[in-house]
Design an enzyme around this catalytic site. Structure first.
Site, PDB file in Angstrom:
ATOM      1  N   LYS A 151       5.816  19.242 -53.359  1.00 15.61           N
ATOM      2  CA  LYS A 151       4.764  20.229 -53.587  1.00 15.61           C
ATOM      3  C   LYS A 151       3.963  20.456 -52.304  1.00 15.61           C
ATOM      4  O   LYS A 151       3.457  19.510 -51.716  1.00 15.61           O
ATOM      5  CB  LYS A 151       3.845  19.759 -54.718  1.00 15.61           C
ATOM      6  CG  LYS A 151       4.580  19.608 -56.057  1.00 15.61           C
ATOM      7  CD  LYS A 151       3.727  18.951 -57.119  1.00 15.61           C
ATOM      8  CE  LYS A 151       3.488  17.496 -56.844  1.00 15.61           C
ATOM      9  NZ  LYS A 151       2.861  16.778 -57.978  1.00 15.61           N
ATOM     10  N   THR A 184      -8.290  22.358 -60.846  1.00 15.53           N
ATOM     11  CA  THR A 184      -6.921  21.920 -60.584  1.00 15.53           C
ATOM     12  C   THR A 184      -6.685  20.468 -60.982  1.00 15.53           C
ATOM     13  O   THR A 184      -5.711  19.855 -60.564  1.00 15.53           O
ATOM     14  CB  THR A 184      -6.584  22.101 -59.097  1.00 15.53           C
ATOM     15  OG1 THR A 184      -7.568  21.389 -58.311  1.00 15.53           O
ATOM     16  CG2 THR A 184      -6.594  23.572 -58.703  1.00 15.53           C
ATOM     17  N   GLY A 218      -5.291  17.472 -62.691  1.00 14.62           N
ATOM     18  CA  GLY A 218      -4.098  17.210 -63.483  1.00 14.62           C
ATOM     19  C   GLY A 218      -2.937  18.151 -63.249  1.00 14.62           C
ATOM     20  O   GLY A 218      -1.994  18.173 -64.044  1.00 14.62           O
ATOM     21  N   THR A 219      -2.945  18.919 -62.149  1.00 19.21           N
ATOM     22  CA  THR A 219      -1.846  19.864 -61.932  1.00 19.21           C
ATOM     23  C   THR A 219      -0.510  19.151 -61.709  1.00 19.21           C
ATOM     24  O   THR A 219       0.537  19.632 -62.132  1.00 19.21           O
ATOM     25  CB  THR A 219      -2.141  20.795 -60.740  1.00 19.21           C
ATOM     26  OG1 THR A 219      -2.549  20.008 -59.614  1.00 19.21           O
ATOM     27  CG2 THR A 219      -3.227  21.787 -61.081  1.00 19.21           C
ATOM     28  N   GLY A 220      -0.552  17.993 -61.042  1.00 14.59           N
ATOM     29  CA  GLY A 220       0.692  17.253 -60.833  1.00 14.59           C
ATOM     30  C   GLY A 220       1.276  16.743 -62.137  1.00 14.59           C
ATOM     31  O   GLY A 220       2.498  16.815 -62.357  1.00 14.59           O
ATOM     32  N   CYS A 221       0.416  16.242 -63.013  1.00 14.89           N
ATOM     33  CA  CYS A 221       0.857  15.787 -64.338  1.00 14.89           C
ATOM     34  C   CYS A 221       1.440  16.964 -65.127  1.00 14.89           C
ATOM     35  O   CYS A 221       2.478  16.843 -65.783  1.00 14.89           O
ATOM     36  CB  CYS A 221      -0.311  15.198 -65.114  1.00 14.89           C
ATOM     37  SG  CYS A 221      -1.208  13.881 -64.275  1.00 14.89           S
TER      38      CYS A 221
END
Length: 264
Positions: A173, A205, A207-210
């Site tokens: 990412k 943003t 928790g965007t990775g989760c």
């Protein structure tokens, strides 16, 4: 059939990240969500105030209970916390053939460390059992013990280096790069694919990775094409970020709107 998707991750009581975000993202992408808890955290949109890791043997018991009874279509792994929990999860996945998405959660949005430095070797040992690894640029640098990538060419070199550690694919990412775009890179042994999108101006943003990794796991449970799943997961995540300003949650980094499609 609705795919059963298992999240193995930590809990976020504010609901924006961790298993709470995973469950929302899995459901929003058409899956039936299940969750194995690896850690309890005390956190909100402004940061992590404490964490209590779950006993590794109880993490193992949770996973074995699910796998003993339910056909799992995909597995997403998030916060693991320490080497003992990582080893327990690794052992449980040995006989599994469902696709595994590993989001190497190391540092929270506010800067709190969520993975002990001593656990990095154990995390690297998990990579050969991973279908796709989804690090951001700081996490990639941690795994490779190098400086963070600042250009697309450095991103590609680091994605290839991560691929050499054992996962079948890497979704790197690029949101930490400077510029008007937010480029992500999907790398397999045979090809590299850039997935570009404009950078969205929002502070929501958390928790965007989760969210991305859970959407990706659900999409992989429904299609065998990795790139199709990756593009669908990014499209969903962008939609959740774009709609996030409609929410009013906390005074820090707010969450994305996982069920934005229901509110249209």
């Amino acid at each position: 059939m609705v795919p059963n998707v298992l999240s193995i991750a930590g809990s976020d009581p504010s609901g924006g990240a961790g298993i709470q975000a995973d469950i929302k993202a899995i459901a929003a992408n058409g899956g039936y969500a299940m969750a194995v808890v690896t850690a309890l955290t005390a956190q909100n949109t402004r940061g992590v105030h404490g964490a209590q890791l779950i006993n590794p043997e109880f993490v193992r018991a949770q996973i074995e209970a699910v796998l003993d009874d339910i056909c799992v279509g995909a597995i997403k792994i998030g916060m693991l916390g320490d080497a003992a929990i990582i080893r327990a999860v690794t052992d449980c996945l040995t006989q599994q053939d469902a696709p595994v998405v590993l989001d190497p959660v190391m540092v929270a949005k506010g800067g709190s460390r969520l993975l002990a430095d001593a656990a990095l070797d154990a995390l690297r040992a998990l990579l050969p059992q991973t279908t796709i690894l989804t690090p951001n640029l700081p996490e990639a640098a941690d795994l490779l013990e190098c400086a963070e990538a600042t250009t697309r060419s450095e991103m590609e070199a680091q994605a290839r280096a991560l691929l050499d550690l054992g996962p079948d694919a890497v979704f790197l990412k690029g949101g930490h790069l400077d510029g008007a775009d937010s480029p992500d890179l999907v790398v397999t042994p045979d090809a590299s694919h850039w997935i570009d999108a404009p950078r969205l101006s929002t502070g929501n943003t958390h928790g965007t990775g989760c969210t991305l990794s859970s959407a990706l796991a659900t999409q992989l449970a429904m299609t065998s094409d990795l790139l199709t799943a990756a593009k669908a997961a990014k499209t969903y995540t962008l939609g959740a970020i774009r709609a996030a300003d409609a929410l009013s949650v906390g005074r820090g980094h707010g969450p994305t709107d996982h069920f934005f499609a229901l509110r249209k």
